[in-house]
Design a protein around this motif. Structure first.
Motif, short mmCIF file in Angstrom:
data_model
loop_
_atom_site.label_atom_id
_atom_site.label_comp_id
_atom_site.label_asym_id
_atom_site.label_seq_id
_atom_site.Cartn_x
_atom_site.Cartn_y
_atom_site.Cartn_z
N HIS A 46 32.84 89.02 28.76
CA HIS A 46 32.30 89.86 29.84
C HIS A 46 33.06 89.67 31.16
O HIS A 46 32.83 90.44 32.11
N PHE A 47 33.95 88.69 31.23
CA PHE A 47 34.62 88.38 32.48
C PHE A 47 35.62 89.46 32.91
O PHE A 47 35.57 89.94 34.04
N GLN A 48 36.53 89.86 32.02
CA GLN A 48 37.59 90.78 32.43
C GLN A 48 37.08 92.16 32.82
O GLN A 48 37.54 92.71 33.83
N LEU B 187 26.18 89.94 36.83
CA LEU B 187 27.29 89.18 36.24
C LEU B 187 27.79 88.09 37.18
O LEU B 187 28.18 87.01 36.73
N SER B 188 27.80 88.37 38.49
CA SER B 188 28.23 87.33 39.43
C SER B 188 27.25 86.15 39.43
O SER B 188 27.66 84.99 39.57
N THR B 189 25.96 86.46 39.26
CA THR B 189 24.96 85.40 39.17
C THR B 189 25.15 84.58 37.90
O THR B 189 25.06 83.34 37.92
N ALA B 190 25.43 85.26 36.79
CA ALA B 190 25.71 84.55 35.54
C ALA B 190 26.92 83.65 35.68
O ALA B 190 26.93 82.51 35.18
N MET B 191 27.95 84.13 36.37
CA MET B 191 29.15 83.32 36.54
C MET B 191 28.88 82.10 37.41
O MET B 191 29.33 80.99 37.11
N LEU C 269 27.68 97.56 32.91
CA LEU C 269 28.79 96.73 32.45
C LEU C 269 28.37 95.95 31.19
O LEU C 269 27.18 95.68 30.99
N PRO C 270 29.34 95.57 30.35
CA PRO C 270 29.02 94.82 29.13
C PRO C 270 28.23 93.55 29.43
O PRO C 270 28.60 92.77 30.32
#
Length: 351
Positions: A198-200, A185-189, A258-259
């Protein structure tokens, strides 16, 4: 007065615990030709691959000492401070201890980013230290090419409650207290591909303290414990298995995520550190038929930041762990993700 918006992840080449040096390279760095000095009061040091050092204070008390820092995993300065602080404090919880004090470690590119952002990083850290009930008592700062932040943390534990990562036993069940996927998710961000929904959940997990460790450390049947961070689930489980002289089986379908994580994996949104991790220990991992190996390869070595506790517990005492998880509201983690077995051809078998 209007303040320019800054995205911290654009000022660093790495993110969170994904900044860690690979296990393979770390082995070379830690190797020493000097004779091993003996310190009787040092209960845990470099001789094991544990979460923190432990020093015997006498009177059944042990001092737990750790440090952890990294480059931004999120763009917001306050959140970065919260995440880095929670991650560092969790090393004390992972050994069954109670944190008592923290010292800040700050590197800041003063000509690229304003001091006001660094102040927000510290404010975020103070908020987490307050949640843990400890002071942020001082620290040290340098002018660095990239922003980095973390804490040095001290904690206390009774000897009998101290948990290490190399004392698992055959038949122990494995529990994981957080979902995997923060590296993905950090890579996606960082690539501006993270979906708003998916952020929160991502942030909420990153700032969640592993306070449960101080309670679970008191359960007699918990034989070993660690937290899952930059080496991913496979890397930290491998340390547990090797240190205990055992192998481990993972139930892949039981691994919480995670979602959105598997969706991003299917699009090959994967941090570089995943490949470094996999190259370091792939020879120790086997896969049973039916496991989606390509997906598992991307998920199980995914570098976690402030990841969950990995707990190895006697099956007869697993209900005590489940009780603590339920009381903490972590009912989604009540089922084991694997078990410890006699040492085999592979240290970890994914099935």
């Amino acid at each position: 007065m209007y303040e320019t918006s800054y995205s911290l992840t654009q000022y660093s080449h790495g993110a969170g615990c994904g900044c860690k040096i690979s296990p393979q390279v770390l082995e070379q760095i830690l190797h020493s030709e000097q004779p091993d000095q003996k310190f009787p009061e040092l209960l845990v040091g470099n001789h094991s691959k544990d979460d923190a050092a432990v020093y015997d204070l006498g009177n059944d008390q042990a001092l737990i000492s750790t440090t952890d820092f990294f480059m931004p995993i999120v763009d917001d300065a306050f959140d970065f401070g919260r995440i880095a602080a929670a991650n560092a404090i969790s090393d004390v919880y992972a050994m069954g201890g109670k944190p008592i004090m923290a010292i800040a470690i700050l590197g800041w590119p003063v000509e690229k980013l304003p001091a006001s952002l660094a102040q927000k990083v510290l404010e975020g850290a103070r908020s987490i230290c307050a949640e843990a009930g400890i002071p942020l008592a001082g620290g040290h700062s340098i002018d660095s090419p990239e922003p980095l932040f973390g804490l040095s943390v001290n904690g206390l534990a009774n000897h009998k409650d101290l948990k290490q990562n190399n004392s698992a036993r055959v038949g122990d069940l494995l529990f994981l207290t957080k979902a995997l996927g923060t590296g993905v998710l950090s890579t996606a961000m960082k690539r501006n591909l993270l979906e708003p929904d998916h952020f929160q959940p991502f942030i909420d997990q990153l700032v969640l303290l592993n306070k449960l460790g101080a309670t679970i450390g008191k359960i007699e049947g918990v034989h070993a414990m660690t937290d899952v961070t930059g080496f991913g689930l496979l890397g930290h489980l491998l340390e547990m298995a090797e240190g205990s002289g055992l192998s481990a089986e993972i139930y892949y379908a039981a691994i919480p995520t995670l979602p959105g994580v598997k969706e991003y994996i299917s699009k090959r949104i994967i941090p570089d550190a995943t490949f470094r991790n996999w190259n370091s220990y792939s020879s120790h991992v086997g896969f049973a038929k039916g496991v989606n190996v390509m997906e598992a390869f991307s998920l199980l070595p995914d570098p976690q930041t402030n990841g969950g506790l990995l707990i190895s517990v006697d099956p007869n005492m697993a209900h005590k762990v489940r009780e603590q998880l339920s009381e903490a509201g972590l009912i989604q983690y009540l089922e084991p993700i694997g078990r410890m077995v006699l040492a085999g051809d592979k240290r970890i078998m994914v099935q």
